[in-house]
Write a protein that holds these residues in place. Structure first.
Motif, short mmCIF file in Angstrom:
data_model
loop_
_atom_site.label_atom_id
_atom_site.label_comp_id
_atom_site.label_asym_id
_atom_site.label_seq_id
_atom_site.Cartn_x
_atom_site.Cartn_y
_atom_site.Cartn_z
N ILE A 48 0.85 -1.19 0.00
CA ILE A 48 0.00 0.00 0.00
C ILE A 48 0.89 1.24 0.00
O ILE A 48 1.81 1.35 0.82
N GLY A 49 0.63 2.16 -0.90
CA GLY A 49 1.44 3.37 -0.98
C GLY A 49 0.78 4.57 -0.32
O GLY A 49 1.44 5.44 0.24
N SER A 50 -0.55 4.64 -0.42
CA SER A 50 -1.29 5.78 0.14
C SER A 50 -2.64 5.30 0.66
O SER A 50 -3.09 4.21 0.32
N VAL A 51 -3.25 6.16 1.46
CA VAL A 51 -4.55 5.83 2.05
C VAL A 51 -5.52 6.97 1.78
O VAL A 51 -5.14 8.14 1.80
N ILE A 52 -6.79 6.62 1.50
CA ILE A 52 -7.86 7.63 1.44
C ILE A 52 -8.95 7.19 2.40
O ILE A 52 -9.37 6.03 2.39
N ILE A 53 -9.38 8.08 3.28
CA ILE A 53 -10.44 7.78 4.24
C ILE A 53 -11.74 8.39 3.70
O ILE A 53 -11.77 9.57 3.36
N THR A 54 -12.79 7.58 3.64
CA THR A 54 -14.05 8.08 3.07
C THR A 54 -15.14 8.25 4.13
O THR A 54 -14.98 7.81 5.27
N LYS A 55 -16.22 8.88 3.72
CA LYS A 55 -17.45 9.04 4.50
C LYS A 55 -17.24 9.84 5.78
O LYS A 55 -17.89 9.59 6.80
N LEU A 56 -16.36 10.81 5.71
CA LEU A 56 -16.15 11.66 6.88
C LEU A 56 -17.21 12.74 6.99
O LEU A 56 -17.19 13.56 7.91
N ASP A 57 -18.15 12.77 6.04
CA ASP A 57 -19.25 13.72 6.13
C ASP A 57 -20.32 13.21 7.09
O ASP A 57 -21.22 13.92 7.47
N GLY A 58 -20.23 11.95 7.49
CA GLY A 58 -21.23 11.38 8.40
C GLY A 58 -20.85 11.63 9.85
O GLY A 58 -20.17 12.62 10.16
N HIS A 59 -21.20 10.71 10.71
CA HIS A 59 -20.94 10.94 12.13
C HIS A 59 -19.54 10.54 12.57
O HIS A 59 -19.08 10.94 13.62
N ALA A 60 -18.87 9.74 11.72
CA ALA A 60 -17.55 9.27 12.12
C ALA A 60 -16.55 10.42 12.08
O ALA A 60 -16.57 11.25 11.18
N LYS A 61 -15.71 10.48 13.10
CA LYS A 61 -14.68 11.53 13.11
C LYS A 61 -13.40 11.05 12.46
O LYS A 61 -12.53 11.83 12.14
N GLY A 62 -13.29 9.75 12.31
CA GLY A 62 -12.14 9.23 11.56
C GLY A 62 -10.95 8.83 12.39
O GLY A 62 -9.82 8.86 11.93
N GLY A 63 -11.20 8.44 13.64
CA GLY A 63 -10.10 7.97 14.47
C GLY A 63 -9.41 6.76 13.85
O GLY A 63 -8.22 6.53 14.05
N GLY A 64 -10.16 6.00 13.06
CA GLY A 64 -9.61 4.82 12.38
C GLY A 64 -8.46 5.18 11.46
O GLY A 64 -7.63 4.34 11.14
N ALA A 65 -8.42 6.43 11.05
CA ALA A 65 -7.33 6.89 10.18
C ALA A 65 -5.99 6.65 10.84
O ALA A 65 -5.01 6.27 10.19
#
Ligand code: GDP
Ligand code: MG
Length: 396
Positions: free
Chosen positions: A192-209
Motif C-alpha cells: 500500500i502506498g497511500s490511504v484515502i479515508i471516506t465518509k467523513l461527512d457522516g458521524h464518524a470523526k475518523g479515528g480509524g485513520a
C-alpha cells in the motif's frame, strides 16, 4: 501505547513548578496525534508526460469507485490526461457504475461486460491507455464484503500484472475499531502506498485513520466527504487532528474562505479576529460566509466556539436555518449594537426581536452564541491566528 508513553515522557520533561500541566498535556497529545498521522514517508507524486498507474483497493462498499471518480476529477481539473479502468468483475453493475461516473466527469474508461478475468481487463486497459499517452491511469478493483483469501489473491495477481506506481487503500471511516485489522490485512497482501479515508461527512470523526496509518505505514492523501465528485479534500494532519478533537479548524476555514474569494471583503474583520476581538458584526460576517460556503456541516465543524447544542452534528439543517434567523436579527441591530459599543438590554432585545420577526428567546440564544465565540477568539487572539491556527487551540 506509543502515544501514551511519548506524552508521559514530554510531560515529565517539562514538569516545572507552576507550569500549566493541562496545557502541556493537551499540546503533547495534539502533537503526538499529528506525528502518528505523519508516517515520515512522502506520498507518491505522479509525473507529467508519463503513464502513472494507480490501483485502488479496499473492501466492497468502502467507496473505491466513488473515490476514483473524485480522484480522476481532481487530476483532470489540474490538466492531467486522466482515464479509468474497471477491473471489478465481481460486483454486478460495477462497470456500469464506473462508466456513468466517467461519463459525468468526461474521462475515458475501459472495461468489459463479458470478460470475467480481472487481470486480463486490467492489463488490456492499462496498456491501451499507456499507448494513447494517458498520464493518470486509475484501476478500480473488486472488493468483498469481508477480508477473504479470494480477494487478496486477486489483488496480488492484478498488481503483479500491471505494476502500479501507487496502490491506494480506501478505508471507510465508519468501521471504527476494525480499521486496524483491515488495513493490516490489505498491507499484508499488496504494498500500500497511500490511504484515502471516506465518509467523513457522516458521524464518524475518523479515528480509524490513525490505525490505518499505523498499520500500513502509508500516508493519507485525501479525505472523502460526500458523494459528489468534488467532495475530496487534501489531507492535512493538523486540521484533521483539530477536528478529531473537536477544536474547530481555523486554518481549514480560512482556506475555504480564501478559495471562495470572500477574504477580500472581510479584511477588517480578519484583522480584528487576529487581535482576539470579536463583535456581533464580526459574527454576522462569519455567518454570511458560512452560508456562502456550504456544505454547512463541514464548515460548521470548523468554527471555533460555536455552541454544540445549537449547531452540533446531526443538526446541520436546523443549524443552517438558525444562522439565517440570526442574520435577520443582526440586520435589525443598530451600528452601536453590532460593534458591541452598547449593552443589549431587555428593551433592546424586545425591539430587535420585534423588528426581525423573531423572539426574545432566540435573541438570547444569539447573544449566548456570540459570547461563546468571543471567548474562544479572545483566547486565540494572543497568538498569530492566520499562521499558527492549530497550535493556538492547544493553548486554550
Ligand atoms: P466500492 O464498493 O468500494 O467501489 O464503493 P462505492 O464507491 O460503490 O461506494 C459505496 C457507497 O458509499 C456508495 O453509496 C457511495 O455513494 C458511498 N460513498 C462513497 N464515498 C462516500 C463519502 O465520502 N461520503 C458518503 N456519504 N458516501 C460515500
Ligand atoms: Mg466499486
Amino acid at each position: 501505547m506509543k502515544l501514551r508513553n511519548n506524552v508521559k515522557g514530554i510531560v515529565k520533561l517539562q514538569e516545572t513548578p507552576g507550569s500549566n500541566m493541562h496545557r502541556i498535556i493537551e499540546r503533547a497529545v495534539f502533537n503526538e496525534l499529528v506525528n502518528l498521522l505523519s508516517p515520515g514517508k512522502d506520498p507518491f507524486k505522479p509525473l507529467k508526460n508519463k503513464p502513472n498507474v494507480i490501483m485502488f483497493v479496499g473492501l466492497q462498499g468502502s467507496g473505491k469507485t466513488t473515490t476514483i471518480a473524485k480522484y480522476a476529477n481532481y487530476y483532470k481539473r489540474k490538466g492531467w490526461k486522466t482515464c479509468m479502468v474497471c477491473a471489478d468483475t465481481f460486483r454486478a453493475g460495477a462497470f456500469d457504475q464506473l462508466k456513468q461516473n466517467a461519463t459525468r466527469i468526461k474521462v475515458p474508461f475501459y472495461g468489459s461486460y463479458t470478460e470475467a478475468d480481472p487481470v486480463k481487463i486490467a492489463n488490456e486497459g492499462v496498456n491501451e491507455f499507456k499507448n494513447e499517452g494517458y498520464e493518470i491511469i486509475i484501476v478500480d478493483t473488486s472488493g468483498r464484503h469481508k477480508q477473504e483469501e479470494g480477494l487478496f489473491e486477486e489483488m496480488k495477481d492484478v498488481a503483479d500484472s500491471i505494476h502500479p506506481d501507487d496502490i491506494i487503500f480506501v478505508l471507510d471511516s465508519t468501521i471504527g475499531q476494525a480499521a486496524q485489522s483491515q488495513a493490516a490485512a490489505f498491507k499484508g497482501a499488496v504494498p500500500i502506498g497511500s490511504v484515502i479515508i471516506t465518509k467523513l461527512d457522516g458521524h464518524a470523526k475518523g479515528g480509524g485513520a490513525i490505525s490505518a496509518v499505523a498499520a500500513t505505514g502509508a500516508p493519507i492523501i485525501f479525505l472523502g466527504e460526500g458523494e459528489h465528485f468534488d467532495s475530496l479534500e487534501l489531507f492535512e494532519p493538523h486540521s484533521f487532528v483539530s477536528r478529531l478533537l473537536g477544536l474547530g479548524d481555523v486554518k481549514g476555514l480560512i482556506n475555504e474562505i480564501k478559495d471562495a474569494g470572500i477574504l477580500e471583503n472581510n479584511k477588517e474583520s480578519v484583522q480584528r479576529l487576529a487581535k482576539g476581538l470579536f463583535t456581533i458584526r464580526d459574527m454576522r460576517d462569519q455567518f454570511e460566509n458560512v452560508i456562502k460556503l456550504g456544505p454547512m456541516d463541514r464548515i460548521m465543524s470548523m468554527i471555533p466556539g460555536l455552541p454544540q447544542n445549537m449547531f452540533g452534528k446531526g443538526q446541520e439543517k436546523e443549524g443552517g436555518e438558525r444562522i439565517k434567523r440570526f442574520i435577520y436579527m443582526m440586520d435589525s441591530m443598530t451600528d452601536a449594537e453590532l460593534d458591541c459599543k452598547v449593552q443589549i438590554d431587555e428593551s433592546r432585545i424586545k425591539r430587535i426581536a420585534r423588528g426581525s420577526g423573531t423572539s426574545p428567546a432566540e435573541l438570547q440564544q444569539l447573544l449566548v452564541c456570540h459570547k461563546s465565540m468571543e471567548k474562544v477568539v479572545g483566547k486565540m487572539g494572543k497568538s498569530n491566528l492566520l499562521n499558527d491556527a492549530c497550535i493556538f487551540y492547544i493553548n486554550l
